[in-house]
Design a protein around this motif. Sequence first.
Motif, PDB file in Angstrom:
ATOM      1  N   GLN A 189     -42.758  10.042   4.350  1.00  0.00           N
ATOM      2  CA  GLN A 189     -41.867   9.073   4.991  1.00  0.00           C
ATOM      3  C   GLN A 189     -40.639   9.803   5.519  1.00  0.00           C
ATOM      4  O   GLN A 189     -39.592   9.847   4.887  1.00  0.00           O
ATOM      5  CB  GLN A 189     -41.492   7.971   3.985  1.00  0.00           C
ATOM      6  CG  GLN A 189     -42.655   7.173   3.456  1.00  0.00           C
ATOM      7  CD  GLN A 189     -43.345   6.362   4.558  1.00  0.00           C
ATOM      8  OE1 GLN A 189     -42.818   6.218   5.665  1.00  0.00           O
ATOM      9  NE2 GLN A 189     -44.523   5.836   4.254  1.00  0.00           N
ATOM     10  N   ILE A 190     -40.789  10.373   6.715  1.00  0.00           N
ATOM     11  CA  ILE A 190     -39.768  11.252   7.246  1.00  0.00           C
ATOM     12  C   ILE A 190     -38.469  10.518   7.558  1.00  0.00           C
ATOM     13  O   ILE A 190     -37.374  11.063   7.350  1.00  0.00           O
ATOM     14  CB  ILE A 190     -40.307  12.000   8.501  1.00  0.00           C
ATOM     15  CG1 ILE A 190     -39.325  13.069   8.967  1.00  0.00           C
ATOM     16  CG2 ILE A 190     -40.666  11.024   9.599  1.00  0.00           C
ATOM     17  CD1 ILE A 190     -39.104  14.178   8.003  1.00  0.00           C
ATOM     18  N   GLU A 191     -38.526   9.286   8.055  1.00  0.00           N
ATOM     19  CA  GLU A 191     -37.304   8.535   8.366  1.00  0.00           C
ATOM     20  C   GLU A 191     -36.513   8.240   7.097  1.00  0.00           C
ATOM     21  O   GLU A 191     -35.284   8.375   7.076  1.00  0.00           O
ATOM     22  CB  GLU A 191     -37.647   7.230   9.087  1.00  0.00           C
ATOM     23  CG  GLU A 191     -38.178   7.426  10.500  1.00  0.00           C
ATOM     24  CD  GLU A 191     -38.372   6.107  11.217  1.00  0.00           C
ATOM     25  OE1 GLU A 191     -37.930   5.065  10.672  1.00  0.00           O
ATOM     26  OE2 GLU A 191     -38.961   6.118  12.305  1.00  0.00           O
ATOM     27  N   ILE A 192     -37.218   7.838   6.065  1.00  0.00           N
ATOM     28  CA  ILE A 192     -36.555   7.567   4.784  1.00  0.00           C
ATOM     29  C   ILE A 192     -35.966   8.866   4.232  1.00  0.00           C
ATOM     30  O   ILE A 192     -34.829   8.891   3.733  1.00  0.00           O
ATOM     31  CB  ILE A 192     -37.548   6.967   3.767  1.00  0.00           C
ATOM     32  CG1 ILE A 192     -38.245   5.750   4.349  1.00  0.00           C
ATOM     33  CG2 ILE A 192     -36.837   6.627   2.465  1.00  0.00           C
ATOM     34  CD1 ILE A 192     -37.333   4.599   4.677  1.00  0.00           C
ATOM     35  N   LEU A 193     -36.738   9.944   4.328  1.00  0.00           N
ATOM     36  CA  LEU A 193     -36.264  11.228   3.812  1.00  0.00           C
ATOM     37  C   LEU A 193     -34.992  11.673   4.537  1.00  0.00           C
ATOM     38  O   LEU A 193     -34.029  12.134   3.909  1.00  0.00           O
ATOM     39  CB  LEU A 193     -37.370  12.270   3.963  1.00  0.00           C
ATOM     40  CG  LEU A 193     -37.072  13.666   3.401  1.00  0.00           C
ATOM     41  CD1 LEU A 193     -38.261  14.181   2.605  1.00  0.00           C
ATOM     42  CD2 LEU A 193     -36.780  14.654   4.530  1.00  0.00           C
ATOM     43  N   LEU A 194     -34.949  11.511   5.853  1.00  0.00           N
ATOM     44  CA  LEU A 194     -33.758  11.889   6.615  1.00  0.00           C
ATOM     45  C   LEU A 194     -32.566  11.046   6.229  1.00  0.00           C
ATOM     46  O   LEU A 194     -31.440  11.544   6.103  1.00  0.00           O
ATOM     47  CB  LEU A 194     -34.045  11.762   8.113  1.00  0.00           C
ATOM     48  CG  LEU A 194     -35.022  12.783   8.703  1.00  0.00           C
ATOM     49  CD1 LEU A 194     -35.323  12.449  10.166  1.00  0.00           C
ATOM     50  CD2 LEU A 194     -34.474  14.187   8.591  1.00  0.00           C
ATOM     51  N   MET A 195     -32.809   9.753   6.021  1.00  0.00           N
ATOM     52  CA  MET A 195     -31.722   8.861   5.620  1.00  0.00           C
ATOM     53  C   MET A 195     -31.167   9.246   4.252  1.00  0.00           C
ATOM     54  O   MET A 195     -29.947   9.274   4.045  1.00  0.00           O
ATOM     55  CB  MET A 195     -32.220   7.419   5.597  1.00  0.00           C
ATOM     56  CG  MET A 195     -31.140   6.387   5.277  1.00  0.00           C
ATOM     57  SD  MET A 195     -31.015   6.004   3.506  1.00  0.00           S
ATOM     58  CE  MET A 195     -32.529   5.098   3.255  1.00  0.00           C
ATOM     59  N   LEU A 196     -32.065   9.601   3.325  1.00  0.00           N
ATOM     60  CA  LEU A 196     -31.626   9.995   1.992  1.00  0.00           C
ATOM     61  C   LEU A 196     -30.849  11.302   2.034  1.00  0.00           C
ATOM     62  O   LEU A 196     -29.843  11.465   1.328  1.00  0.00           O
ATOM     63  CB  LEU A 196     -32.840  10.130   1.070  1.00  0.00           C
ATOM     64  CG  LEU A 196     -33.606   8.832   0.770  1.00  0.00           C
ATOM     65  CD1 LEU A 196     -34.885   9.124  -0.003  1.00  0.00           C
ATOM     66  CD2 LEU A 196     -32.731   7.857  -0.012  1.00  0.00           C
ATOM     67  N   LEU A 197     -31.298  12.238   2.854  1.00  0.00           N
ATOM     68  CA  LEU A 197     -30.586  13.507   2.965  1.00  0.00           C
ATOM     69  C   LEU A 197     -29.210  13.320   3.611  1.00  0.00           C
ATOM     70  O   LEU A 197     -28.241  13.997   3.230  1.00  0.00           O
ATOM     71  CB  LEU A 197     -31.414  14.504   3.781  1.00  0.00           C
ATOM     72  CG  LEU A 197     -32.695  15.027   3.107  1.00  0.00           C
ATOM     73  CD1 LEU A 197     -33.497  15.887   4.077  1.00  0.00           C
ATOM     74  CD2 LEU A 197     -32.364  15.818   1.841  1.00  0.00           C
ATOM     75  N   GLU A 198     -29.112  12.404   4.569  1.00  0.00           N
ATOM     76  CA  GLU A 198     -27.820  12.132   5.202  1.00  0.00           C
ATOM     77  C   GLU A 198     -26.834  11.523   4.216  1.00  0.00           C
ATOM     78  O   GLU A 198     -25.626  11.698   4.351  1.00  0.00           O
ATOM     79  CB  GLU A 198     -28.010  11.195   6.389  1.00  0.00           C
ATOM     80  CG  GLU A 198     -28.659  11.859   7.592  1.00  0.00           C
ATOM     81  CD  GLU A 198     -28.941  10.873   8.706  1.00  0.00           C
ATOM     82  OE1 GLU A 198     -28.601   9.674   8.528  1.00  0.00           O
ATOM     83  OE2 GLU A 198     -29.498  11.293   9.741  1.00  0.00           O
ATOM     84  N   LYS A 199     -27.366  10.812   3.222  1.00  0.00           N
ATOM     85  CA  LYS A 199     -26.504  10.198   2.218  1.00  0.00           C
ATOM     86  C   LYS A 199     -26.242  11.151   1.057  1.00  0.00           C
ATOM     87  O   LYS A 199     -25.947  10.720  -0.058  1.00  0.00           O
ATOM     88  CB  LYS A 199     -27.115   8.888   1.722  1.00  0.00           C
ATOM     89  CG  LYS A 199     -27.160   7.806   2.805  1.00  0.00           C
ATOM     90  CD  LYS A 199     -27.667   6.496   2.257  1.00  0.00           C
ATOM     91  CE  LYS A 199     -27.641   5.423   3.344  1.00  0.00           C
ATOM     92  NZ  LYS A 199     -26.281   5.124   3.815  1.00  0.00           N
ATOM     93  N   SER A 200     -26.381  12.419   1.337  1.00  0.00           N
ATOM     94  CA  SER A 200     -26.038  13.486   0.385  1.00  0.00           C
ATOM     95  C   SER A 200     -26.935  13.523  -0.841  1.00  0.00           C
ATOM     96  O   SER A 200     -26.500  13.922  -1.929  1.00  0.00           O
ATOM     97  CB  SER A 200     -24.565  13.361  -0.050  1.00  0.00           C
ATOM     98  OG  SER A 200     -23.728  13.469   1.074  1.00  0.00           O
ATOM     99  N   SER A 201     -28.195  13.113  -0.678  1.00  0.00           N
ATOM    100  CA  SER A 201     -29.137  13.285  -1.790  1.00  0.00           C
ATOM    101  C   SER A 201     -29.383  14.771  -2.002  1.00  0.00           C
ATOM    102  O   SER A 201     -29.517  15.541  -1.050  1.00  0.00           O
ATOM    103  CB  SER A 201     -30.461  12.576  -1.485  1.00  0.00           C
ATOM    104  OG  SER A 201     -30.293  11.186  -1.498  1.00  0.00           O
ATOM    105  N   ASN A 202     -29.450  15.167  -3.263  1.00  0.00           N
ATOM    106  CA  ASN A 202     -29.678  16.577  -3.601  1.00  0.00           C
ATOM    107  C   ASN A 202     -31.105  16.971  -3.221  1.00  0.00           C
ATOM    108  O   ASN A 202     -32.060  16.417  -3.768  1.00  0.00           O
ATOM    109  CB  ASN A 202     -29.455  16.774  -5.101  1.00  0.00           C
ATOM    110  CG  ASN A 202     -29.730  18.202  -5.543  1.00  0.00           C
ATOM    111  OD1 ASN A 202     -29.849  19.098  -4.723  1.00  0.00           O
ATOM    112  ND2 ASN A 202     -29.835  18.405  -6.853  1.00  0.00           N
TER     113      ASN A 202
END
Length: 447
Positions: A58-71
């Motif tokens: 789920q690349i869109e979800i992954l990008l969103m999580l990374l943008e929100k500073s997920s480790n």
Amino acid sequence: MGQGLSCVARQENALFSAVQVGDLETIEALLKREANVLNHKTAHGRHSALHIAAANGQIEILLMLLEKSSNPDVLNRLKQTPLMLAAMHGKISCVKRLIEAGANILTFDSLHGRTCLHFAAYYGHPDCLEAILSAARSSPIAVSWGFARFVNVRDARGATPLHLAARRRRPECIHTLLDHGALVCASTGEYGCPGSTPLHLAARGGSLDCIRQLLAWGADRLQRDASGRIPYVVALKHRHGACAALLNPSSLEPLIWPAPLKLISELNEEAKSLLEQALMEVNKEREKNILKGTAHSLPSPSHSESGLDDNISEASDTEVCCICFEQMCTIEVQDCGHLMCAQCTLVLCCHNKPNSATACITPPLCPFCRSTIARLVVAEIKDHDGTDCDIGNVSSSKPRKPSKSRHFSEGSSSFKSLLTVGSFRKMGDRGGAVRIAAETEWMVDKL
């Protein structure tokens, strides 16, 4: 208090379900209710939302999580990172994004002590291997650890990614790893039978394609494991008859990828692909001779068998290789510009098993002008109208009569000088693959 915990559990389940199916709207709604929900993990495996997004692609979800500073290196219960799960499931887009986000490619899990490279090799994802290895070349790991050490990194039981790929019957992964410097004869620790090489493990798995790849890169058929067994014995034990026939020490040795080519700067990738195809064809003919008269049929190689024959064996009237007079000239030698077919180029550069004491330390010489080969590229062939012709599209309904190359004729001094060229060597057992025809011309025996 209990009702509050139940509410949190429902929110967590809703979050993880939404991440798994890529429901971005539900995730955003949950974030509005509780911004901290992204830090929650599953109860059993301790997977974060980033783990689930990576494993499911789920690349869109992954990008969103990374943008929100997920480790990017958050760990689950087995100390596996999202990058490991993405490599495990072959989610190449997630692998690339996590690497771009700074994910550590040298993290080891706690189950088998494996890295993301091990997971990509074990589960058979060569594109993920390429992405990870490309990142390793440009990362601090290449400086601190060394790239060669990373390619041959061992898990807790002493297995490298190449060992895992061989055991799991992953020929494409084997090729990728060998192409990046994996050690073809490395022995395991406790993995499989102690002391096993990739060839032992491929023999146990019964994959002809894996055995072909390993032998073509110089794997030793006589190397023994800790129990004293050679790969031939392992193949017999597991009743892989065709594999055993190829691994039998008394059978003809395969040609191996020529070590001198590694010394030629800027080896063109397209030329390299042609040479590898030619090597496969050479060894395929040898395999037919080995298995002739046995009870074992020879399965087709994983690559197309017809592609090379259609493209190379039928040569144009003006560009026949004047070494073998059979194949079309597909390889150009630079800087002199002389042309050869891929099989004769292999003959020029191939030799028996590498020996550190006697291995060639200088690039081979052009057999026509004796100048040092600086580079090999795919030749541009012109058709009868004088226009460029792509060698990949050369076809004909019937064989064409070979003619003399534009570089020299049979009566020229250049052709006669080939009789004294010492670059061609006899190779293999029982007479070798290449012989010099008496007093007249070079002839390449059926390669």
